[in-house]
Design an enzyme around this catalytic site. Structure first.
Site, PDB file in Angstrom:
ATOM      1  N   GLY A 144       1.205  11.926  -4.089  1.00 41.18           N
ATOM      2  CA  GLY A 144       1.115  11.215  -5.352  1.00 41.18           C
ATOM      3  C   GLY A 144       1.092  12.182  -6.510  1.00 41.18           C
ATOM      4  O   GLY A 144       1.581  13.310  -6.429  1.00 41.18           O
TER       5      GLY A 144
ATOM      6  N   LYS B 232      -6.319  15.502   3.049  1.00 40.26           N
ATOM      7  CA  LYS B 232      -5.958  15.324   1.645  1.00 40.26           C
ATOM      8  C   LYS B 232      -6.202  16.637   0.918  1.00 40.26           C
ATOM      9  O   LYS B 232      -7.298  17.195   0.968  1.00 40.26           O
ATOM     10  CB  LYS B 232      -6.793  14.201   1.028  1.00 40.26           C
ATOM     11  CG  LYS B 232      -6.339  13.779  -0.360  1.00 40.26           C
ATOM     12  CD  LYS B 232      -7.188  12.624  -0.894  1.00 40.26           C
ATOM     13  CE  LYS B 232      -6.875  11.323  -0.207  1.00 40.26           C
ATOM     14  NZ  LYS B 232      -7.525  10.165  -0.892  1.00 40.26           N
TER      15      LYS B 232
ATOM     16  N   ASP C 231      -7.384   3.584 -11.601  1.00 43.70           N
ATOM     17  CA  ASP C 231      -6.007   3.439 -11.117  1.00 43.70           C
ATOM     18  C   ASP C 231      -6.001   2.407  -9.994  1.00 43.70           C
ATOM     19  O   ASP C 231      -5.798   2.725  -8.831  1.00 43.70           O
ATOM     20  CB  ASP C 231      -5.469   4.788 -10.637  1.00 43.70           C
ATOM     21  CG  ASP C 231      -3.980   4.736 -10.306  1.00 43.70           C
ATOM     22  OD1 ASP C 231      -3.317   3.779 -10.748  1.00 43.70           O
ATOM     23  OD2 ASP C 231      -3.489   5.632  -9.603  1.00 43.70           O
TER      24      ASP C 231
END
Length: 462
Positions: free
Chosen positions: A107, A126, A238
């Site tokens: 992303g 991540k 978000d």
């Protein structure tokens, strides 16, 4: 030159997708992407420091952004300091032994990969996306890749801090992290998380209503927790379906780096307008100078526009439609807060599980012959929507009486059986058939056949 470098970095990123790599190979690809980016800047502020050389002096603007993110992280850590942190059991040693690395996606800030652990099982890794848009835009502004990667790393550190403190079935679990801040301008951090699959809204729309209701109920329970969390009211800034994953059929939020515990400051009510693309909501400014409930209401309206409107009403039992319409109207206008919304969802669940929504219906099971001690041979038959099976018509029912009503409403249906399968609510699944196929002895089963069916008449004569 910069365009060529960006293209080279993008090519490396594309090569990651679907690749199965060791940790070392994955890190090597990350390094290649970063070198491609820095090459486009003629080496200025490349962040590749020679041994023994002092750290490069970062531009003032970048230093200020780093200072602000450090401040935000320390404030969050201080707010979380009163509770017990869940650190997870995995560390750098486990990461170094991981195999079968395959990139799942990326992303604005981070890249996510799947990894197999040496002791068995798999996790999601991540880490900062060195070729991602956040780092690229920062490098364009400041020309300092290492400092820009450090800036992005603070977002991941913030996410790790939140995941250590927030424990809820609707939040992805932190299994551990690997952290290196050995004096280099860059922070290297990798979070090891519960592995899930991306939320596919198109697929969800094709699932039975009961499963879609479960998704919405799980989301409401998560938002209730966030509104009353140990860190205060938390907003997901978000809020998009892509920030969620499915783990063993359960919805979980997986991206928390844009979550905030701060509520908007205000001096008067006019400072507290909650704006969305199609609607605006005036809120009150509290005596302590905060917009009352703005985090909770922002989460709730986003749940309404991204989830409820698509997943709640379609193919729901007709008797429950008025209750679902009330939920949609009240959340769409923000007349409900999260407490009222959760109560409304639990009322629908209670009506659905208890079968109370079936009251005042005519009794139709008397029109069926019951063949006890038999079940039908499983096989492909007519399809109905939304079915739990792609081979035929398999639906959730409260009882044989409701199954009889469904069979009567479908012209192809001639018989049905209540299976031993259960949904998450405990309701059985009924299999509907267009004809009476071969029967198999089964002491725990009952086949129901329409009296009007020719096969039923034959059975009745027998």
């Amino acid at each position: 030159m910069a365009a060529a470098a960006a293209a080279a970095a993008a090519a490396v990123v594309r090569a990651w997708r679907g690749a199965r790599l060791s940790v070392a190979a994955l890190l090597a690809l990350l390094a290649l992407a970063l070198l491609a980016l820095t090459a486009g800047r003629g080496g200025s502020g490349s962040g590749v420091r020679q041994p023994g050389s002092p750290p490069p002096l970062l531009p003032p603007g970048l230093r200020e952004e780093l200072r602000q993110r450090r401040h935000d992280l320390r404030r969050l850590e201080a707010a979380a300091g009163g509770g017990e942190a869940a650190t997870g059991g995995l560390g750098c040693g486990d990461l170094s032994l991981a195999t079968g690395i395959s990139v799942l996606g990326w992303g604005f800030t981070k890249v996510v990969a799947r990894a197999a652990l040496a002791g068995g099982g798999a996790v999601a890794l991540k880490s900062v996306h060195g070729a991602g848009r956040e780092v690229r835009q920062c490098v364009q502004r400041y020309g300092a890749p290492a400092g820009c990667r450090r800036l992005a790393a603070y977002k991941l550190l913030k996410e790790v801090t939140l995941l250590q403190r927030l424990r809820h079935p609707g939040i992805v679990q932190l299994h551990g992290q690997c952290y290196d801040n050995s004096g280099d301008p860059e922070i290297r951090v990798t979070a090891m998380l519960e592995l899930g699959s991306p939320l596919e809204m198109i697929q969800l729309l094709q699932t039975p209503w009961e499963e879609r209701f479960k998704i919405c109920l799980s989301l409401v329970k998560l938002l209730f927790y966030l509104a009353h969390s140990p860190l205060g009211s938390i907003v997901l800034l978000d809020f998009q379906p892509r920030q969620f994953v499915m783990v063993d059929g359960n919805l979980k939020v997986t991206d928390m780096d844009d979550a905030s515990t701060e509520e908007l400051s205000c001096k008067e009510d006019n400072d507290c307008t909650l704006d969305f693309p199609t609607k605006s909501f005036p809120l009150k400014c509290s005596a302590v100078g905060k917009c009352e409930g703005i985090n909770e209401k922002k989460n709730l309206f986003n749940a309404y526009r991204y989830f409820f409107t698509y997943l709640l009403p379609h193919s729901a039992p007709s008797a429950l439609q008025p209750f679902l319409s009330d939920i949609l109207n009240a959340t769409g206008d923000l007349r409900y807060g999260i407490n009222e919304t959760l109560n409304a969802f639990e009322k629908v669940l209670q009506l659905y599980k208890s079968g109370l929504y079936l009251q005042k219906r005519p009794l139709l099971l008397k029109d069926y012959i019951s063949l006890k001690g038999f079940r039908m041979v499983e096989g492909e038959d007519y399809k109905c929507w939304p079915s739990y099976s792609h081979l035929g018509c398999l639906l959730s029912v409260h009882s044989a009486e409701e199954a009889a009503a469904i069979c009567n409403s479908q012209s192809q249906c001639q018989s049905f059986i209540i299976t031993q399968q259960r949904t998450w609510t405990g309701r059985p699944l009924a299999s509907f058939q267009s004809s009476l196929t071969d029967l198999i002895p089964d002491a725990n089963a009952v086949v129901y056949v329409k009296r009007s069916a020719s096969s039923g008449e034959t059975l009745q004569r027998q």
